[in-house]
Design a protein around this motif. Sequence first.
Motif, PDB file in Angstrom:
ATOM      1  N   ALA A  57       0.859  -1.187   0.000  1.00  0.00           N
ATOM      2  CA  ALA A  57       0.000   0.000   0.000  1.00  0.00           C
ATOM      3  C   ALA A  57       0.891   1.232   0.000  1.00  0.00           C
ATOM      4  O   ALA A  57       2.097   1.150   0.257  1.00  0.00           O
ATOM      5  CB  ALA A  57      -0.914   0.008   1.222  1.00  0.00           C
ATOM      6  N   ASP A  58       0.296   2.376  -0.295  1.00  0.00           N
ATOM      7  CA  ASP A  58       1.041   3.639  -0.304  1.00  0.00           C
ATOM      8  C   ASP A  58       0.873   4.423   0.989  1.00  0.00           C
ATOM      9  O   ASP A  58       1.524   5.456   1.183  1.00  0.00           O
ATOM     10  CB  ASP A  58       0.599   4.488  -1.494  1.00  0.00           C
ATOM     11  CG  ASP A  58       0.943   3.822  -2.818  1.00  0.00           C
ATOM     12  OD1 ASP A  58       2.135   3.736  -3.145  1.00  0.00           O
ATOM     13  OD2 ASP A  58       0.014   3.360  -3.510  1.00  0.00           O
ATOM     14  N   GLY A  59       0.007   3.951   1.861  1.00  0.00           N
ATOM     15  CA  GLY A  59      -0.198   4.618   3.133  1.00  0.00           C
ATOM     16  C   GLY A  59      -1.255   3.903   3.944  1.00  0.00           C
ATOM     17  O   GLY A  59      -2.019   3.083   3.410  1.00  0.00           O
ATOM     18  N   TYR A  60      -1.294   4.198   5.244  1.00  0.00           N
ATOM     19  CA  TYR A  60      -2.283   3.586   6.130  1.00  0.00           C
ATOM     20  C   TYR A  60      -3.284   4.649   6.582  1.00  0.00           C
ATOM     21  O   TYR A  60      -2.897   5.690   7.130  1.00  0.00           O
ATOM     22  CB  TYR A  60      -1.617   2.967   7.358  1.00  0.00           C
ATOM     23  CG  TYR A  60      -2.566   2.109   8.169  1.00  0.00           C
ATOM     24  CD1 TYR A  60      -2.721   0.760   7.863  1.00  0.00           C
ATOM     25  CD2 TYR A  60      -3.328   2.648   9.200  1.00  0.00           C
ATOM     26  CE1 TYR A  60      -3.604  -0.034   8.577  1.00  0.00           C
ATOM     27  CE2 TYR A  60      -4.217   1.868   9.916  1.00  0.00           C
ATOM     28  CZ  TYR A  60      -4.351   0.522   9.604  1.00  0.00           C
ATOM     29  OH  TYR A  60      -5.242  -0.262  10.297  1.00  0.00           O
ATOM     30  N   ALA A  61      -4.564   4.399   6.354  1.00  0.00           N
ATOM     31  CA  ALA A  61      -5.621   5.341   6.717  1.00  0.00           C
ATOM     32  C   ALA A  61      -6.241   4.941   8.053  1.00  0.00           C
ATOM     33  O   ALA A  61      -6.520   3.763   8.299  1.00  0.00           O
ATOM     34  CB  ALA A  61      -6.686   5.374   5.634  1.00  0.00           C
ATOM     35  N   HIS A  62      -6.474   5.943   8.906  1.00  0.00           N
ATOM     36  CA  HIS A  62      -6.975   5.658  10.247  1.00  0.00           C
ATOM     37  C   HIS A  62      -7.839   6.810  10.739  1.00  0.00           C
ATOM     38  O   HIS A  62      -7.657   7.960  10.331  1.00  0.00           O
ATOM     39  CB  HIS A  62      -5.791   5.442  11.202  1.00  0.00           C
ATOM     40  CG  HIS A  62      -6.199   5.088  12.593  1.00  0.00           C
ATOM     41  ND1 HIS A  62      -6.874   3.926  12.906  1.00  0.00           N
ATOM     42  CD2 HIS A  62      -6.032   5.754  13.778  1.00  0.00           C
ATOM     43  CE1 HIS A  62      -7.096   3.886  14.207  1.00  0.00           C
ATOM     44  NE2 HIS A  62      -6.611   4.988  14.752  1.00  0.00           N
ATOM     45  N   HIS A  63      -8.783   6.484  11.652  1.00  0.00           N
ATOM     46  CA  HIS A  63      -9.692   7.475  12.232  1.00  0.00           C
ATOM     47  C   HIS A  63      -9.431   7.564  13.732  1.00  0.00           C
ATOM     48  O   HIS A  63      -9.982   6.778  14.502  1.00  0.00           O
ATOM     49  CB  HIS A  63     -11.150   7.064  11.992  1.00  0.00           C
ATOM     50  CG  HIS A  63     -11.481   6.763  10.571  1.00  0.00           C
ATOM     51  ND1 HIS A  63     -12.626   6.086  10.179  1.00  0.00           N
ATOM     52  CD2 HIS A  63     -10.813   7.037   9.423  1.00  0.00           C
ATOM     53  CE1 HIS A  63     -12.653   5.962   8.865  1.00  0.00           C
ATOM     54  NE2 HIS A  63     -11.552   6.526   8.387  1.00  0.00           N
ATOM     55  N   PRO A  64      -8.616   8.510  14.191  1.00  0.00           N
ATOM     56  CA  PRO A  64      -8.181   8.542  15.594  1.00  0.00           C
ATOM     57  C   PRO A  64      -9.134   9.266  16.548  1.00  0.00           C
ATOM     58  O   PRO A  64      -8.714   9.994  17.454  1.00  0.00           O
ATOM     59  CB  PRO A  64      -6.843   9.272  15.506  1.00  0.00           C
ATOM     60  CG  PRO A  64      -7.046  10.252  14.390  1.00  0.00           C
ATOM     61  CD  PRO A  64      -7.943   9.552  13.386  1.00  0.00           C
ATOM     62  N   TYR A  65     -10.441   9.073  16.382  1.00  0.00           N
ATOM     63  CA  TYR A  65     -11.431   9.744  17.223  1.00  0.00           C
ATOM     64  C   TYR A  65     -11.248   9.421  18.718  1.00  0.00           C
ATOM     65  O   TYR A  65     -10.867   8.318  19.095  1.00  0.00           O
ATOM     66  CB  TYR A  65     -12.845   9.274  16.866  1.00  0.00           C
ATOM     67  CG  TYR A  65     -13.394   9.704  15.543  1.00  0.00           C
ATOM     68  CD1 TYR A  65     -13.663  11.037  15.270  1.00  0.00           C
ATOM     69  CD2 TYR A  65     -13.711   8.758  14.561  1.00  0.00           C
ATOM     70  CE1 TYR A  65     -14.225  11.427  14.059  1.00  0.00           C
ATOM     71  CE2 TYR A  65     -14.264   9.128  13.350  1.00  0.00           C
ATOM     72  CZ  TYR A  65     -14.520  10.466  13.102  1.00  0.00           C
ATOM     73  OH  TYR A  65     -15.086  10.839  11.907  1.00  0.00           O
ATOM     74  N   ASP A  66     -11.580  10.397  19.541  1.00  0.00           N
ATOM     75  CA  ASP A  66     -11.808  10.206  20.968  1.00  0.00           C
ATOM     76  C   ASP A  66     -12.731  11.341  21.379  1.00  0.00           C
ATOM     77  O   ASP A  66     -12.295  12.442  21.688  1.00  0.00           O
ATOM     78  CB  ASP A  66     -10.512  10.241  21.767  1.00  0.00           C
ATOM     79  CG  ASP A  66     -10.757  10.035  23.271  1.00  0.00           C
ATOM     80  OD1 ASP A  66     -11.929   9.861  23.672  1.00  0.00           O
ATOM     81  OD2 ASP A  66      -9.775  10.055  24.037  1.00  0.00           O
ATOM     82  N   PHE A  67     -14.025  11.078  21.372  1.00  0.00           N
ATOM     83  CA  PHE A  67     -15.009  12.132  21.554  1.00  0.00           C
ATOM     84  C   PHE A  67     -15.057  12.695  22.970  1.00  0.00           C
ATOM     85  O   PHE A  67     -15.546  13.795  23.187  1.00  0.00           O
ATOM     86  CB  PHE A  67     -16.398  11.616  21.175  1.00  0.00           C
ATOM     87  CG  PHE A  67     -16.490  11.101  19.769  1.00  0.00           C
ATOM     88  CD1 PHE A  67     -16.165  11.919  18.693  1.00  0.00           C
ATOM     89  CD2 PHE A  67     -16.888   9.794  19.506  1.00  0.00           C
ATOM     90  CE1 PHE A  67     -16.245  11.457  17.394  1.00  0.00           C
ATOM     91  CE2 PHE A  67     -16.976   9.323  18.209  1.00  0.00           C
ATOM     92  CZ  PHE A  67     -16.648  10.151  17.161  1.00  0.00           C
ATOM     93  N   ARG A  68     -14.569  11.959  23.943  1.00  0.00           N
ATOM     94  CA  ARG A  68     -14.702  12.363  25.342  1.00  0.00           C
ATOM     95  C   ARG A  68     -13.521  13.173  25.870  1.00  0.00           C
ATOM     96  O   ARG A  68     -13.626  13.838  26.889  1.00  0.00           O
ATOM     97  CB  ARG A  68     -14.863  11.123  26.229  1.00  0.00           C
ATOM     98  CG  ARG A  68     -16.139  10.331  25.975  1.00  0.00           C
ATOM     99  CD  ARG A  68     -16.185   9.123  26.906  1.00  0.00           C
ATOM    100  NE  ARG A  68     -17.367   8.299  26.696  1.00  0.00           N
ATOM    101  CZ  ARG A  68     -18.545   8.485  27.291  1.00  0.00           C
ATOM    102  NH1 ARG A  68     -18.684   9.501  28.128  1.00  0.00           N
ATOM    103  NH2 ARG A  68     -19.560   7.687  27.041  1.00  0.00           N
TER     104      ARG A  68
END
Length: 390
Positions: free
Chosen positions: A227-238
């Motif tokens: 792959a050319d990169g790693y996609a991630h969703h680093p949410y922390d709503f609190r």
Amino acid sequence: MSRRNITRLTLIVVVTTFAFACAPALGAKKMEMGLQDDGAFVSEVNLKRSKALKLADQLKVTRIRVNIQWAKVVNSPGKKKRPKKRRYDFASYDALINAAKRRGIKLQVNITGMAPAWATNNHKVGGDRPNTKYFKEFARAVVKHFRKHVDRYAIWNEPNYKAWLGPSSASPKLYHKIYKTSYDLVRKYNPKAKILIGETAPYGQDGRATPPLEWLRRLAKYGRLRADGYAHHPYDFRHSPDYDYPGSDNVTMSGLSRLTKQLDKLKKEKKLLTPKGKALDVYLTEYGYMRSGKYKVSEKTRAKYLTRAFQRALDNPRVKQMTQYQLVRPPWARDNFDTGLVSKKKGKPTGAFRALAKWAKKQAQKHKILVARKPRTASKRSPLPSLPLP
């Protein structure tokens, strides 16, 4: 050497030195500012596309992420029996590509579910064991349609989250097939395009989501991937972006080093690496804080947390993109997911929007982030017809 020549040489050296001092360092990192709001940019539900693009300019956006959801673009998605003729409607995405291009903004396409009912194991629209053979046709349609207009793809959304790809016990193996199929298609029809793997949710939830690093290790067991990169969703709503979220396999903003260490390890083991044999860099393709519902934080706090998160991303040399998820509250959100930054219809900016726009302007002036360059000429008519399949 004459006195006149010495004076000229001294002047040249001084001017050259000043020019280099004022210019951004060669090879210096410039992070991409990303934005996603399919309701505004694609379907124009709560905000006109033209208004949304003007707001994107204020945030110094150079990439708009869109989810091309299988069940939303194919005909008869709710039927249990697969239609003999499948047609894919990409007209709204075509319009967005051309409108964004006139502002120098590129699209980042995520080829994803939910899958149509006739392609799932339980015959419901969703993510239950989607048929890989049927998915291949959909992915091919997307890549062939957009190959001259899109230079970056990602594959599936939050595959470690059961609702998107399940059951959880089977999702790494399922995703390996889905990703490998898509990767081969992109390389065939659009070989210069970049491909992102992952798009993982940030933390484990009992019965709902697998911790991203645990899921990634399980994925690697099914064979080498590139792959050319790693996609991630680093949410922390609190919590703030500096909060150390518990769990060694969870990855929020403060835990990005755990992700990059895991990517480095997989590269060393030759299980996940770039086409050039390097460890993957990180693309943070969804982020935001709630302004309603049980995870609501005050507008002042949202502004503080959001700009702090973008600064953390900028400070991390492995992060190539940071993306705000949502401009405006979508009609389906109710009180459970609203990270929007402007009001409905008129697009009036909130305090969080103004803070992020101010931060982005400052970073652009310091040459720390990429800035969109508008082309000299751009067609106002879409050259991208919808693609029928036999």
